[in-house]
Design an enzyme around this catalytic site. Structure first.
Site, PDB file in Angstrom:
ATOM      1  N   GLN A 199     -22.403 111.981 -49.004  1.00 34.78           N
ATOM      2  CA  GLN A 199     -21.440 111.743 -48.050  1.00 34.78           C
ATOM      3  C   GLN A 199     -22.179 111.955 -46.736  1.00 34.78           C
ATOM      4  OE1 GLN A 199     -18.065 112.772 -50.164  1.00 34.78           O
ATOM      5  NE2 GLN A 199     -16.638 111.959 -48.385  1.00 34.78           N
ATOM      6  N   GLY A 244     -12.632 118.240 -50.927  1.00 30.91           N
ATOM      7  CA  GLY A 244     -13.783 117.948 -51.637  1.00 30.91           C
ATOM      8  C   GLY A 244     -14.990 116.796 -50.912  1.00 30.91           C
ATOM      9  N   CYS A 264     -10.439 110.397 -47.851  1.00 31.82           N
ATOM     10  CA  CYS A 264     -11.789 110.859 -48.222  1.00 31.82           C
ATOM     11  C   CYS A 264     -12.098 111.114 -46.734  1.00 31.82           C
ATOM     12  CB  CYS A 264     -12.676 109.693 -49.074  1.00 31.82           C
ATOM     13  SG  CYS A 264     -14.126 109.714 -49.154  1.00 31.82           S
ATOM     14  N   LEU A 265     -13.504 112.347 -46.437  1.00 32.18           N
ATOM     15  CA  LEU A 265     -13.627 111.636 -45.198  1.00 32.18           C
ATOM     16  C   LEU A 265     -14.915 110.892 -44.973  1.00 32.18           C
ATOM     17  CD1 LEU A 265     -14.095 115.994 -45.853  1.00 32.18           C
ATOM     18  CD2 LEU A 265     -12.844 114.815 -44.782  1.00 32.18           C
ATOM     19  N   HIS A 283     -12.866 111.789 -57.923  1.00 33.37           N
ATOM     20  CA  HIS A 283     -13.451 111.274 -57.120  1.00 33.37           C
ATOM     21  C   HIS A 283     -15.069 111.558 -56.471  1.00 33.37           C
ATOM     22  CE1 HIS A 283     -12.385 110.255 -52.716  1.00 33.37           C
ATOM     23  NE2 HIS A 283     -13.234 111.154 -52.541  1.00 33.37           N
ATOM     24  N   GLU A 284     -14.727 112.649 -56.733  1.00 32.51           N
ATOM     25  CA  GLU A 284     -16.533 113.493 -56.271  1.00 32.51           C
ATOM     26  C   GLU A 284     -17.549 112.782 -56.733  1.00 32.51           C
ATOM     27  OE1 GLU A 284     -16.609 114.761 -53.515  1.00 32.51           O
ATOM     28  OE2 GLU A 284     -14.360 114.858 -53.201  1.00 32.51           O
ATOM     29  N   HIS A 316     -18.369 108.858 -55.807  1.00 35.93           N
ATOM     30  CA  HIS A 316     -18.995 109.179 -54.856  1.00 35.93           C
ATOM     31  C   HIS A 316     -21.045 109.258 -55.234  1.00 35.93           C
ATOM     32  CE1 HIS A 316     -17.037 109.122 -51.076  1.00 35.93           C
ATOM     33  NE2 HIS A 316     -16.397 110.326 -51.435  1.00 35.93           N
TER      34      HIS A 316
END
Ligand code: NI
Length: 172
Positions: A51, A46, A94-95, A136-137, A140
């Site tokens: 991000q 994701g 998470c990236l 989660h996304e 963000h």
């Protein structure tokens, strides 16, 4: 398509609230495609626009396994319209917080409303891993990272590990 730079904690953009998308056009679809390619390149499941430094409410998700066909989802202006009472705990990464993972509590199921990449309104009941990925996304988009949802002690430990891993990488 192009690989975009993924911003990492503690970049200030990651703390900001993203704006609603007002126009879905080819330029926006190109950005979504770039986000998807960036996510695949980093082996993520994701990625949210903030991000990659874009403060717009849009997200790409693909929870297909490596041995399955890709199944990309594009969520524009996504909104959770229902949450289950049941909660689940799962490990998240998470990236923007590379190489770290932690257990986070989430709603087991969520229903969401969003626009797809053609601008059509869609509804989706997300369960299991997809429900976790969606929450989660979407966080963000409101400037929230999963590390904001764990205890302060766990967060301090994780950030210490992150700092050490960055130093080790720098020393390589
Ligand atoms: Ni993330």
């Amino acid at each position: 398509m192009a690989i975009l730079e993924v911003l990492e904690y503690p970049h200030p953009i990651l703390k900001q609230k993203a704006e609603k998308v007002t126009q879905i056009d080819d330029a926006l679809r190109k950005t979504l495609d770039d986000m998807l390619e960036t996510m695949y390149d980093d082996a993520g499941c994701g990625l949210a626009a903030p991000q990659v430094g874009i403060l717009k409410r849009m997200v790409v998700i693909d929870i297909a396994h490596e041995d399955e066909e890709p199944a990309p989802m594009f969520l524009i202006n996504p909104e959770i319209i229902w949450r289950s009472e049941e909660r689940v705990c799962g490990e998240e990464g998470c990236l923007s917080v590379p190489d770290m993972r932690a257990e986070v509590e989430r709603f087991a199921k969520v229903r969401l409303r969003y626009l797809d990449r053609d601008g059509h309104e869609q509804e989706l009941l997300a369960e299991d891993f997809l429900a976790i990925a969606v929450q989660h996304e979407l966080d963000h988009l409101d400037g929230i990272l999963y590390i904001d949802r764990i205890s302060r002690l766990k967060r301090q430990m994780l950030l210490k590990k992150l700092e050490k891993s960055r130093k080790d990488k720098g020393a390589e």
